[in-house]
Motif scaffolding. Structure first.
Motif: not given
Length: 761
Positions: A265-267, A242-244, A234-235, A259-262
């Motif tokens: 997240i790294i990107r 895009e992530l939001m 969330e932060n 479930q969010v692919d790592s």
């Protein structure tokens, strides 16, 4: 681009930088077994003085291969006396891993280094909270200290530490670290008693979590794992639409974010890190190699590579060479070694380059990749790399080197490296007349390797200026060990400065007459000389003065200009400022503006140096003796309750000023109280009790409450023997940190004392 070249200093006094470097070298298979600071066997601390004292004195560079990346790892000193090494390393790195001791949190030297990284625009950083196995260590409190000390408004914890897999150890406030939870890749790292590590994927649903065998059901960390991952995403989504949107599209439920692919997240993490919107926070114990793998993974995935930062466009197959000399060293076998960072093109051996800072051609004899004290000879240094050149005769720290046949646009000087101001001096006394010349040559060579050492001659006496008492001790040792010269070091004295006096200028003070070629010539250099305004900040390049050209633009240092009228005028200004006609002290806190100048046709422009120096010196003499400025230091003294009164009394008796008792106030790098820290809104801070020995209950009980901290500022001249005084005051139980706090104007009474001390009253 699968391989990235990246420089990576780790910084904070006694926080474990060299230990982490050794751990990285072991993990990357560079070493078969690790050395330790205590035994003097580390790879990067190879100087005899470093191994004897257990501290880093000079920065050391090692290329490290890790997975698909190649890093140029630079281990830097933490002690304030060797700030020049951090200064030069900060100029050439693309990313930094900053260490803090997780017992102490952010300290004065941490903030000093952080400001150095800000000054040189180091774009990406990772914070490593080290020593989580120590009694009193707290991951949550250390993270909070990043906010309260205003290092970054959005620190983002990428891990959670597990002090022990036995829940009873938490109830007993046992210190330790046995595991880490990677919140991004949703993995558990577990270390056994022998230091072997295992990795396990964490469950992604509630039911499996309840039966997860590696963490007991009533372990204190279990209820915080999913909220920590949720807060991380969330932060982070606050900086990525895009992530939001992706998070908003997930089904409701406590485990939805698992479930969010790592890789996704790294990107988003990398983008936010490159834009300095977040500060990734990791942790562990470098001594136990806990967290090192994660540091290297995230350095590769998040920190900037050369192509991520502004750089010269690499046009064609053979772009022009452009590189910065960030360090110069002397080696008895190899001679002068110039450490460079290549910003454009490809450097080859036996080629000729132009030093644009000094307008000198230099021939490269050999190229090396340096592995701390060991060297590997190579045929070329490609774009983005850090390496060593042998054979350069004139190049100094901060100089720019370019191709001799390159376009004029490639000959601009890269940003300089600014040495910190010297604050202490000692006389150098050769043992005999025959030793005088070797001593002077050795001092000149040492000053080339360490620009924070300044050498001056006053009334027939050689004075060496440095950053502190320890720095001068190291200078003495290096002169004797590396250059083999015979001398005695005289009494230490601090380096004072003089400001501008109150007197008016005499008429025609901008004119200088001299003979040139048998003819009388008249040279005019019109200067406006004023004291700095109360809110005006001096330029470190000019030792706290401000020196402007006709267009109100700051002049660079004298070494950065050559061959132009301005270059000779600047040399004259520097000469006059180095030695006051009233007190022989260097001058500081002056505002000097060049209005205009005129030189008779046919006269050599080199006359402008002498004219400027004489005109400015006459102006200073007319103004009379100005205010005297004395170097001050910031102190953080930690003692037991029963010694606090004696320590405070001693400080006030020696001209010190107590700023704060305890740890309530936040002090900035200049030693004054800051505005309040960044708010914790939008930042996930793990509960303090997840670090059992550093939790709230532990800190309010036992030995922790017996220690008190005194934050103070005091004149350096009164603190040269403070370690002995504090030992006597505290019964051997006190510790202190000391760092530079700049120059302050002294009272009239103290001014008379100083003038008598230097023989000018």
């Amino acid at each position: 681009m699968s391989k990235k070249h990246k420089s990576d200093p780790t910084t904070r006094l006694d926080s474990g930088k060299t230990t982490l470097t050794e751990s990285i070298l072991l993990k990357s298979s560079y070493l078969a077994s690790r050395g330790t600071v205590d035994t003097g066997s580390t790879t990067t601390d190879f100087l005899p003085a470093e191994r004897e004292r257990g501290i880093t004195i000079q920065s050391a560079s090692i290329p490290v291969k890790w997975k698909d990346w190649t890093f140029n790892l630079i281990d830097t000193p933490g002690h304030a006396d060797f700030g020049m090494e951090v200064e030069s390393a900060s100029r050439v790195v693309d990313g930094a891993v900053v260490l803090i001791d997780s017992v102490e949190g952010v300290e004065a030297q941490t903030k000093g280094v952080w400001k150095q990284l800000d000054r040189y625009g180091v774009p990406t950083r990772i914070m490593f909270l080290n020593k989580l196995d120590r009694p009193g260590a707290s991951f949550g409190a250390s993270l909070t200290s990043l906010l309260s000390n205003r290092l970054h408004p959005h620190p983002l914890a990428l891990i959670l530490p597990i002090a022990s897999f036995d829940p009873h150890h938490y109830a007993q406030a046992e210190p330790g670290i046995q595991g880490l939870v990677d919140l991004v890749k949703w993995e558990l790292w577990k270390w056994d008693a022998e230091g072997n590590v295992s990795r396990y994927p964490l469950p992604r649903d509630d039911e499996t979590f309840d039966n997860f065998p590696l963490i007991p059901p009533f372990h204190p960390i279990l209820p915080h794992l999913i909220p920590a991952r949720t807060q991380l995403l969330e932060n982070l989504s606050m900086f990525s639409e895009e992530l939001m949107e992706e998070l908003l599209g997930l089904p409701s439920g406590p485990t939805a974010y698992l479930q969010v692919d790592s890789s996704k997240i790294i990107r988003h993490l990398r983008k936010a890190t490159l834009q300095n919107e977040i500060l990734p926070v990791l942790g562990g114990s470098a001594m136990k190699d806990i967290g090192t793998d994660l540091v290297m993974d995230y350095v590769g995935e998040l920190l900037a590579s050369p192509i991520d930062v502004p750089h010269d466009l690499q046009v064609g197959t053979n772009p022009p060479v452009r590189m910065l000399a960030w360090k110069v060293a002397w080696d008895k076998k190899r001679g002068w070694m110039t450490f460079v960072r290549v910003y454009s093109g490809k450097v080859t051996r036996q080629s000729v380059v132009l030093n644009t800072s000094r307008n000198q051609r230099e021939r490269i004899s050999k190229l090396l990749l340096l592995y701390a004290a060991e060297a590997e000879e190579v045929d070329e240094l490609p774009y983005g790399s850090v390496g060593v050149i042998l054979g350069l005769k004139y190049t100094c720290t901060g100089d720019t080197l370019v191709s001799t046949g390159g376009p004029a646009s490639s000959r601009s000087v890269l940003r300089e490296i600014t040495p910190p101001p010297a604050v202490i001096a000692a006389s150098i006394i050769p043992q005999s007349h025959s030793d005088l010349e070797p001593v002077q040559e050795a001092l000149a060579a040492l000053a080339r390797t360490d620009p924070s050492v300044r050498v001056d001659m006053q009334e027939g006496q050689i004075l060496a200026y440095g950053m502190g008492a320890l720095h001068l001790e190291i200078v003495e040792g290096r002169l004797k060990d590396e250059w083999g010269v015979k001398f005695e070091l005289g009494q230490r004295r601090v380096s004072y400065r003089e400001g501008l006096g109150p007197g008016p200028s005499s008429p025609k003070s901008d004119i200088w007459q001299t003979d040139s070629g048998g003819k009388q010539v008249e040279i005019v250099v019109s200067l406006d000389v004023q004291p700095l305004a109360p809110e005006e900040k001096g330029d470190p390049i000019w030792d706290g003065n401000v020196v402007l050209d006709e267009k109100d633009q700051p002049f660079p240092s004298p070494d950065a200009l050559s061959g132009t009228p301005h270059a000779y005028i600047v040399q004259g200004i520097a000469s006059a400022l180095s030695n006051s006609p009233n007190s022989s002290l260097a001058l500081s806190h002056l505002h000097i503006k060049l209005n205009s100048f005129s030189l008779p046709t046919g006269s050599p422009i080199s006359l402008l140096t002498g004219a400027t120096a004489v005109i400015l010196r006459n102006r200073l003499r007319d103004a009379g003796v100005g205010p005297i400025l004395e170097p001050f230091v910031r102190l953080k003294i930690t003692v037991t309750d029963d010694s606090i009164g004696k320590v405070v009394k001693d400080l006030t008796e020696h001209g010190g000023e107590v700023l704060d008792l305890g740890s309530g106030a936040t002090l900035d790098v200049d030693g004054v109280e800051e505005i309040e820290g960044y708010p914790e809104d939008g930042v996930y801070v793990p509960p303090f009790d997840l670090s059992p020995s550093g939790g709230t209950d532990a800190r309010l009980s036992g030995t922790y409450r017996l220690k008190r901290s005194v934050h103070a500022i005091a004149p350096l001249s009164k603190m040269l023997d403070y370690s002995n005084r504090l030992r006597a005051l505290s019964g051997g139980h006190g510790t202190f940190e000391m760092s530079n706090a700049g120059f302050r104007e002294v009272s009239e009474g103290r001014k008379v004392e100083i003038l008598k001390e230097i023989g000018r009253a």
